[in-house]
Design a protein around this motif. Structure first.
Motif, PDB file in Angstrom:
ATOM      1  N   LYS A  71       0.764  -1.033   0.081  1.00 10.04           N
ATOM      2  CA  LYS A  71       0.166   0.130   0.135  1.00 10.04           C
ATOM      3  C   LYS A  71       0.926   1.259   0.067  1.00 10.04           C
ATOM      4  CE  LYS A  71      -3.816   2.112   2.692  1.00 10.04           C
ATOM      5  NZ  LYS A  71      -4.802   1.970   3.689  1.00 10.04           N
ATOM      6  N   HIS A  72       1.981   1.513   0.725  1.00  9.67           N
ATOM      7  CA  HIS A  72       2.698   2.586   0.847  1.00  9.67           C
ATOM      8  C   HIS A  72       4.019   2.584   0.425  1.00  9.67           C
ATOM      9  CE1 HIS A  72      -0.443   4.026   3.687  1.00  9.67           C
ATOM     10  NE2 HIS A  72      -0.136   2.769   4.661  1.00  9.67           N
ATOM     11  N   ILE A  73       4.463   1.454  -0.069  1.00 13.65           N
ATOM     12  CA  ILE A  73       5.907   1.498  -0.583  1.00 13.65           C
ATOM     13  C   ILE A  73       5.902   1.283  -2.339  1.00 13.65           C
ATOM     14  CG2 ILE A  73       8.067   0.469  -0.789  1.00 13.65           C
ATOM     15  CD1 ILE A  73       7.501   2.149   1.750  1.00 13.65           C
ATOM     16  N   LYS A  74       6.584   2.338  -2.944  1.00 14.42           N
ATOM     17  CA  LYS A  74       6.703   1.951  -4.421  1.00 14.42           C
ATOM     18  C   LYS A  74       7.301   0.639  -4.824  1.00 14.42           C
ATOM     19  CE  LYS A  74       5.718   6.617  -6.032  1.00 14.42           C
ATOM     20  NZ  LYS A  74       6.037   7.694  -6.867  1.00 14.42           N
ATOM     21  N   PRO A  75       7.028   0.077  -5.911  1.00 13.29           N
ATOM     22  CA  PRO A  75       7.617  -1.163  -6.578  1.00 13.29           C
ATOM     23  C   PRO A  75       8.926  -0.865  -6.792  1.00 13.29           C
ATOM     24  CG  PRO A  75       5.300  -0.874  -7.523  1.00 13.29           C
ATOM     25  CD  PRO A  75       5.678   0.569  -6.714  1.00 13.29           C
ATOM     26  N   PHE A  76       9.893  -1.744  -6.603  1.00  9.99           N
ATOM     27  CA  PHE A  76      11.013  -1.697  -6.729  1.00  9.99           C
ATOM     28  C   PHE A  76      11.441  -1.291  -8.377  1.00  9.99           C
ATOM     29  CE2 PHE A  76      14.906  -3.836  -8.733  1.00  9.99           C
ATOM     30  CZ  PHE A  76      15.871  -3.254  -8.329  1.00  9.99           C
ATOM     31  N   VAL A  77      10.591  -1.832  -9.427  1.00 12.09           N
ATOM     32  CA  VAL A  77      11.007  -1.639 -10.790  1.00 12.09           C
ATOM     33  C   VAL A  77      10.432  -0.260 -11.377  1.00 12.09           C
ATOM     34  CG1 VAL A  77      11.061  -4.166 -11.074  1.00 12.09           C
ATOM     35  CG2 VAL A  77       8.976  -3.005 -11.464  1.00 12.09           C
ATOM     36  N   SER A  78       9.880   0.412 -10.383  1.00  7.55           N
ATOM     37  CA  SER A  78       9.202   1.769 -10.956  1.00  7.55           C
ATOM     38  C   SER A  78      10.366   2.743 -10.878  1.00  7.55           C
ATOM     39  CB  SER A  78       8.030   2.159 -10.123  1.00  7.55           C
ATOM     40  OG  SER A  78       8.535   2.357  -8.681  1.00  7.55           O
ATOM     41  N   GLU A  79      10.275   3.578 -11.937  1.00  8.66           N
ATOM     42  CA  GLU A  79      11.283   4.937 -11.914  1.00  8.66           C
ATOM     43  C   GLU A  79      11.427   5.470 -10.692  1.00  8.66           C
ATOM     44  OE1 GLU A  79      12.813   8.075 -15.041  1.00  8.66           O
ATOM     45  OE2 GLU A  79      10.952   7.024 -15.267  1.00  8.66           O
ATOM     46  N   PRO A  80      12.724   5.741 -10.249  1.00 11.49           N
ATOM     47  CA  PRO A  80      12.838   6.618  -9.089  1.00 11.49           C
ATOM     48  C   PRO A  80      12.446   7.883  -9.097  1.00 11.49           C
ATOM     49  CG  PRO A  80      14.789   5.188  -9.166  1.00 11.49           C
ATOM     50  CD  PRO A  80      13.970   5.200 -10.712  1.00 11.49           C
ATOM     51  N   ASN A  81      11.858   8.623  -8.161  1.00  9.58           N
ATOM     52  CA  ASN A  81      11.637  10.003  -8.337  1.00  9.58           C
ATOM     53  C   ASN A  81      12.043  10.636  -6.933  1.00  9.58           C
ATOM     54  OD1 ASN A  81      10.713  12.659  -8.534  1.00  9.58           O
ATOM     55  ND2 ASN A  81       8.655  11.985  -8.997  1.00  9.58           N
ATOM     56  N   PRO A  82      13.296  10.935  -6.604  1.00  6.29           N
ATOM     57  CA  PRO A  82      13.591  11.264  -5.164  1.00  6.29           C
ATOM     58  C   PRO A  82      13.305  12.483  -4.814  1.00  6.29           C
ATOM     59  CG  PRO A  82      15.678  10.568  -6.681  1.00  6.29           C
ATOM     60  CD  PRO A  82      14.441  10.541  -7.554  1.00  6.29           C
ATOM     61  N   ALA A  83      12.805  13.382  -5.450  1.00  8.31           N
ATOM     62  CA  ALA A  83      12.276  14.673  -5.214  1.00  8.31           C
ATOM     63  C   ALA A  83      11.062  14.479  -4.479  1.00  8.31           C
ATOM     64  CB  ALA A  83      12.117  15.754  -6.550  1.00  8.31           C
ATOM     65  N   LYS A  84      10.299  13.395  -4.728  1.00  7.82           N
ATOM     66  CA  LYS A  84       9.021  13.209  -4.074  1.00  7.82           C
ATOM     67  C   LYS A  84       8.877  12.044  -3.302  1.00  7.82           C
ATOM     68  CE  LYS A  84       6.570  15.748  -7.954  1.00  7.82           C
ATOM     69  NZ  LYS A  84       5.324  15.776  -8.935  1.00  7.82           N
ATOM     70  N   GLU A  85       9.926  11.250  -3.034  1.00  6.03           N
ATOM     71  CA  GLU A  85       9.901  10.066  -2.585  1.00  6.03           C
ATOM     72  C   GLU A  85      10.832  10.135  -1.331  1.00  6.03           C
ATOM     73  OE1 GLU A  85       9.109   7.447  -6.603  1.00  6.03           O
ATOM     74  OE2 GLU A  85      11.184   7.311  -5.482  1.00  6.03           O
ATOM     75  N   THR A  86      10.245   9.746   0.102  1.00  4.28           N
ATOM     76  CA  THR A  86      11.217   9.749   1.179  1.00  4.28           C
ATOM     77  C   THR A  86      11.533   8.281   1.403  1.00  4.28           C
ATOM     78  OG1 THR A  86      10.044  11.442   2.293  1.00  4.28           O
ATOM     79  CG2 THR A  86      11.112  10.029   3.512  1.00  4.28           C
ATOM     80  N   VAL A  87      12.907   8.042   1.481  1.00  2.00           N
ATOM     81  CA  VAL A  87      13.457   6.807   1.730  1.00  2.00           C
ATOM     82  C   VAL A  87      13.612   6.260   3.345  1.00  2.00           C
ATOM     83  CG1 VAL A  87      15.456   5.209   1.288  1.00  2.00           C
ATOM     84  CG2 VAL A  87      14.794   6.957  -0.484  1.00  2.00           C
ATOM     85  N   THR A  88      13.082   4.976   3.376  1.00  2.00           N
ATOM     86  CA  THR A  88      13.401   4.319   4.812  1.00  2.00           C
ATOM     87  C   THR A  88      14.465   3.495   4.841  1.00  2.00           C
ATOM     88  OG1 THR A  88      11.209   4.904   5.735  1.00  2.00           O
ATOM     89  CG2 THR A  88      12.458   3.080   6.509  1.00  2.00           C
ATOM     90  N   PHE A  89      15.459   3.401   5.508  1.00  2.00           N
ATOM     91  CA  PHE A  89      16.513   2.403   5.688  1.00  2.00           C
ATOM     92  C   PHE A  89      16.028   1.376   6.691  1.00  2.00           C
ATOM     93  CE2 PHE A  89      20.679   1.384   7.641  1.00  2.00           C
ATOM     94  CZ  PHE A  89      21.014   0.165   6.630  1.00  2.00           C
ATOM     95  N   TRP A  90      15.946   0.055   6.373  1.00  2.00           N
ATOM     96  CA  TRP A  90      15.756  -1.041   7.228  1.00  2.00           C
ATOM     97  C   TRP A  90      17.097  -1.436   7.544  1.00  2.00           C
ATOM     98  CZ3 TRP A  90      13.695  -6.532   5.805  1.00  2.00           C
ATOM     99  CH2 TRP A  90      13.370  -7.251   7.211  1.00  2.00           C
ATOM    100  N   HIS A  91      17.565  -0.935   8.978  1.00  3.60           N
ATOM    101  CA  HIS A  91      18.697  -1.222   9.663  1.00  3.60           C
ATOM    102  C   HIS A  91      18.557  -2.752  10.187  1.00  3.60           C
ATOM    103  CE1 HIS A  91      21.981   0.310  12.085  1.00  3.60           C
ATOM    104  NE2 HIS A  91      22.625  -0.963  11.300  1.00  3.60           N
ATOM    105  N   VAL A  92      19.335  -3.727   9.493  1.00  6.95           N
ATOM    106  CA  VAL A  92      19.386  -5.055  10.203  1.00  6.95           C
ATOM    107  C   VAL A  92      20.743  -4.870  10.958  1.00  6.95           C
ATOM    108  CG1 VAL A  92      19.884  -7.418   9.622  1.00  6.95           C
ATOM    109  CG2 VAL A  92      18.022  -6.106   8.088  1.00  6.95           C
ATOM    110  N   PRO A  93      20.858  -5.285  12.105  1.00  2.47           N
ATOM    111  CA  PRO A  93      22.010  -5.225  12.939  1.00  2.47           C
ATOM    112  C   PRO A  93      23.173  -6.009  12.298  1.00  2.47           C
ATOM    113  CG  PRO A  93      20.171  -5.471  14.450  1.00  2.47           C
ATOM    114  CD  PRO A  93      19.409  -5.753  12.914  1.00  2.47           C
ATOM    115  N   LYS A  94      24.330  -5.354  12.618  1.00  5.11           N
ATOM    116  CA  LYS A  94      25.761  -5.927  12.280  1.00  5.11           C
ATOM    117  C   LYS A  94      25.744  -6.208  10.576  1.00  5.11           C
ATOM    118  CE  LYS A  94      28.106  -5.914  14.698  1.00  5.11           C
ATOM    119  NZ  LYS A  94      28.767  -4.882  15.244  1.00  5.11           N
ATOM    120  N   SER A  95      25.260  -5.388   9.800  1.00  2.99           N
ATOM    121  CA  SER A  95      25.001  -5.492   8.482  1.00  2.99           C
ATOM    122  C   SER A  95      25.638  -4.618   7.623  1.00  2.99           C
ATOM    123  CB  SER A  95      23.615  -6.100   7.997  1.00  2.99           C
ATOM    124  OG  SER A  95      23.239  -7.029   8.551  1.00  2.99           O
ATOM    125  N   GLY A  96      26.128  -3.661   8.448  1.00  2.00           N
ATOM    126  CA  GLY A  96      26.825  -2.385   7.665  1.00  2.00           C
ATOM    127  C   GLY A  96      25.848  -1.196   7.728  1.00  2.00           C
ATOM    128  N   GLY A  97      25.047  -1.078   8.546  1.00  2.00           N
ATOM    129  CA  GLY A  97      24.019  -0.015   8.717  1.00  2.00           C
ATOM    130  C   GLY A  97      24.784   1.294   9.093  1.00  2.00           C
TER     131      GLY A  97
END
Length: 305
Positions: A71-97
């Motif tokens: 519902k709330h996240i755009k498909p990976f294959v859709s063209e990025p639009n950074p000016a209108k899309e806020t990115v969330t980083f899912w931080h998995v511990p001990k993985s370089g976050g």
């Protein structure tokens, strides 16, 4: 400690944490040297036959994608639009976050994340902390439900003031409360072989708690066999399918749903391919690596120039 002992610990832990997800992520069809292009959709929707078997369950209906992310996240294959899309980083511990966050601070991006700066301000402020690099951290704790609800009250995503939201175990709660139909976003994530991640987590805890008697004598094999299942409990897969209780038992169908969600909704990076992963994330973050400041940050962390 002998390598064979680590291998034993790894073997004990591997079955506990959705190993099939990592196997799927390791597929070159999922992450490759090619960043987003229209043709890249074929690599996501048509995985190799060996991986497809993970998604096809005889006698069962093909699993859906996590509905909150659908519902709330755009498909990976859709063209990025950074000016209108806020990115969330899912931080998995001990993985370089931690490294990822430092890279984007270096690049001058505004992050929403709990940090050492919290002590400088009261809980109800919305002030920013500016670092020497020019980056800013918005003082909201998007790792906790309380902090996420406060961020929602402040219209964090809708304000357009943040470039990167950092969360971990509260991913679903964050997506549900921070985004809406008019403000869909992206999720990026760094993933590491689960056995390597748990081994790193063990030694990190041992070093951090060296004064605790129980940790001085803790054995990694004992920890893997007796502690890991209680602490980890397939949380990666559970998060991807929206299960939150420790008592929830995941099924093969849940695993398939998790893999499908990853393929369609999450921009995947691998810790072992860190530089390549950051190149990929930069496309969705709107980073022009040709700009002098951005180029220096990439050189600083990846040893070029």
């Amino acid at each position: 400690m002998a390598l064979t002992k680590r291998q034993v610990a790894g073997a004990a832990a591997a079955s506990l944490i959705g190993f099939g997800v990592f196997v799927s992520l390791s597929n070159n069809d999922i992450i490759s040297s090619t960043l987003w292009t229209p043709s890249s959709s074929s690599s996501v929707t048509h995985p190799s036959q060996s991986r497809r078997s993970l998604l096809s369950l005889p006698g069962k209906k093909r699993p859906h994608i996590n509905p909150l992310l659908e519902k709330h996240i755009k498909p990976f294959v859709s063209e990025p639009n950074p000016a209108k899309e806020t990115v969330t980083f899912w931080h998995v511990p001990k993985s370089g976050g931690t490294t990822l966050k430092e890279i984007y601070k270096c690049m001058g991006k505004t992050l929403a994340v709990r940090g050492r700066a919290n002590a400088q301000f009261g809980d109800e402020t919305n002030e920013k902390v500016t670092f020497e690099s020019g980056s800013e951290v918005i003082h909201v704790d998007t790792l906790t439900r309380k902090g996420i609800l406060r961020a929602k009250k402040l219209n964090l995503v809708q304000s357009g003031k943040v470039d990167l939201i950092v969360t971990s175990g509260s991913l679903n709660f964050a997506i549900q409360n921070l985004y809406d139909e008019s403000h869909k976003g992206r999720i990026i994530g760094l993933f590491r072989h689960p056995v390597e991640r748990l081994i790193s987590q063990f030694f990190n805890r041992q070093n951090a708690m060296y004064n605790e008697p129980e940790w001085k004598e803790e054995d990694i094999v004992h920890w893997a066999e007796n502690i890991v299942e209680e602490e980890q409990n397939n949380w990666l897969v559970k998060t991807l399918v929206g299960l939150e209780r420790k008592s929830d038992v995941i099924t093969e169908e849940d695993l398939s749903m998790a893999i499908r969600t990853m393929r369609h909704k999450i921009v995947i990076g691998l810790t072992d391919l860190m530089e390549e992963s950051i190149h990929r994330f930069n496309v969705f973050m709107g980073v022009n690596e040709g700009q002098p400041g951005k180029r220096e940050c990439m050189n600083q962390y990846f040893g070029h120039g």
